[in-house]
Design an enzyme around this catalytic site. Sequence first.
Site, mmCIF file in Angstrom:
data_model
loop_
_atom_site.group_PDB
_atom_site.id
_atom_site.type_symbol
_atom_site.label_atom_id
_atom_site.label_comp_id
_atom_site.label_asym_id
_atom_site.label_seq_id
_atom_site.Cartn_x
_atom_site.Cartn_y
_atom_site.Cartn_z
ATOM 1 N N SER B 104 -12.937 1.806 -0.259
ATOM 2 C CA SER B 104 -13.101 0.434 0.209
ATOM 3 C C SER B 104 -14.305 -0.222 -0.470
ATOM 4 O O SER B 104 -14.417 -0.173 -1.693
ATOM 5 C CB SER B 104 -13.227 0.453 1.726
ATOM 6 O OG SER B 104 -12.872 -0.777 2.264
ATOM 7 N N ASP B 226 -1.397 -1.800 2.308
ATOM 8 C CA ASP B 226 -2.771 -1.705 2.807
ATOM 9 C C ASP B 226 -3.078 -3.036 3.504
ATOM 10 O O ASP B 226 -2.989 -4.087 2.881
ATOM 11 C CB ASP B 226 -3.731 -1.489 1.618
ATOM 12 C CG ASP B 226 -5.158 -1.280 2.052
ATOM 13 O OD1 ASP B 226 -5.561 -1.876 3.070
ATOM 14 O OD2 ASP B 226 -5.888 -0.529 1.366
ATOM 15 N N HIS B 254 -4.903 1.811 5.125
ATOM 16 C CA HIS B 254 -6.139 1.663 4.356
ATOM 17 C C HIS B 254 -6.861 2.997 4.147
ATOM 18 O O HIS B 254 -7.832 3.071 3.419
ATOM 19 C CB HIS B 254 -7.063 0.677 5.073
ATOM 20 C CG HIS B 254 -8.229 0.237 4.249
ATOM 21 N ND1 HIS B 254 -8.100 -0.313 2.990
ATOM 22 C CD2 HIS B 254 -9.564 0.281 4.496
ATOM 23 C CE1 HIS B 254 -9.301 -0.598 2.504
ATOM 24 N NE2 HIS B 254 -10.206 -0.251 3.389
#
Lengths: 389, 280
Positions: B104, B226, B254
């Site tokens: 991320s 996602d 995710h």
Amino acid sequence: MTDPRSFAKPLETGWFEDAQVGFLAATPEGRVLRVNPALLAWTGHTEETLAGAMWTDALLTPAGRIMVRTHLAPMLAAGERPNPIFVDLARADGGRMHVLLTAVIHGGPGATHHRMTFMEAVEREAWEKELVDARRLAEDSAEALRELNLDLERKVAGRTELLARANRDLDAFVRTVAHDLRNPLQVLQSLSDVLAFRIGSTLAHEDGQILTRITEVGSSMATVVDALLQLACAKEQPLRKQWVDLSALAGTLAAEYQASEPAHRVTWEIESGLRAWGDPGMVAVILRNLLGNALKYSSRMKEARITFGRDLKGFYVRDNGAGFDPGSAPDLFEPFQRFHDRDEFPGQGIGLATVKRIVDRHGGVLSAESAVGQGAAFRFTLPEPEGAA
Amino acid sequence: MPAPDTTPVQTRSIALHHLMFLGEAGRPMVFCHGFGMDQTLWRHLAPRYADRHRVVLMDHVGSGASDTAAYRRDRYTTLEGYIQDVLSVLEAFDLREVVFVGHSVSAMVGLEASLRAPERFHSLIMLGASPRYLVDEDYPGGLTGRDVEDLLTGFDLNREAWADQMARQAAANPGRPELAQEVKRAFLAAEPSILRQFARTTFAVDVRSDLGACRHPVLLLQSREDPIVPVAVSEYLKEAIPGARLHFLETSGHFAQLSAPDEVGQAMDLFLDRLERRHD
């Protein structure tokens, strides 16, 4: 009375259609299987538009979708029952509706699906917003305060260290200066002694007085230098603690003082059997200073009385001399504080500061009580080792 | 475990980021979590590299078991503080030619760090990466400012649910429910203000203009669907980072390293093997 059993059949059906709660069934992947009329009415969607769609895409705001996908979905996938969450439904007309969403897994192997329940929470939304805002404000303030406190602690620690270092430097400076003064002073004293011995008797009266004055000033300067050295050393020297017989020590000092000033009549009252836990050399400095002060300030009394004893508050040295006004001497234990004229009672104002340092280093407490003309009492404690009787 | 002759700087670094070391030798590999997570995120993935790599796991300051007392909001309102932290860890242990695995927002932390100290990096593996989460003119970031505010409110309203999810993903052993409870308590006790700031910092990221400067081999790993990173953003990254490889995973969501650690591991192995062969 109607027979309750007659309701049995109608009670079993129609819940899905009638409930004013949103129901939705979806495959484990999230494809819509069935939606109840309430949810369709709330969102403005039709069964046709929703059939087979990903329910999170079709019915939630982007934020709601992320919440469900990152929080709810993983719990369901793991076969667990997630806590209900608050999300916004996205209506077909672009509006939104605040709801409480509950999700459960239904059915056995092969035929598993997820059942979602949506409960209207519109009225909650306004005060939830207020609650969230208030809580954020509180949390952000707490966080700012936490950081401030940590920074303050660090700053105080830094300053304390600086101060301690400055004090250590100052002590080292005093020690060096006192030490450097001592040698030339001794030479000066010896030379004036030699001079007095050689030509003292031949000098005219006034010249003889000058020489005597030189000797006197030199000796008083030596006293100051020694006191300064003691003050500086009181902090630096390592402590070697043992039991010290205070009564014997006080007796010796009293005899010493009496011998040096036989004209000064003093009644000494020394309690027997007193002992303390401390560094013998330093404890002697305490008593020497306190007894010396008592003697000095009672020197004008016809019936001087000096008492050394112990009560519940600790050891004390009391005299019936000039005393002092405690209000006028708040910094009694700071170096170079004097509360009598030098001419009246000679001294440098270093003794009590030294005593204070020594008592502090031993973890004890030093205090004084007095009134003008009422004599003075100095108290000190020297903590005993753990477990001592 | 670090060697017994740990320097004070290393000791501080270990405490600051709750550093964990797996494996003794081999090319160093640093794993870095994103917003709202901690190093337990990597528990299914990182251990499988311990036989070939010196694996380092870290918590960002303010997350997980890091030293929260060291957190200062001023330092972490942009990625800069996080970037400096990563570089400090690499310097403290003199790690060079590191395989940096970032999830991320930390994918971009790794990229920025690699631009500052290229010699310390070997390659970058980015999971669920995005150079900017907000939509912009001609840029399909995925979220609007309103969405981000909604999301922050959602986090605040559903902290309990969030904690449950954290606990579930953190508990390595399903047979020990008390472990999950422990994580949940710790999460709820964490400074919510710090978490919120991390979220704001994350969603304010825009490093699009730096992507072209990257000179290290990059592997982009991206799940289907996602909720945070649209496919178009992954394609954008692939185009913008010179020579980047983009691999779409079969799993969705995710957190691919949790939902499909094998698949992620295989893609990483393929990428790393190819790089090592190229060096031979």
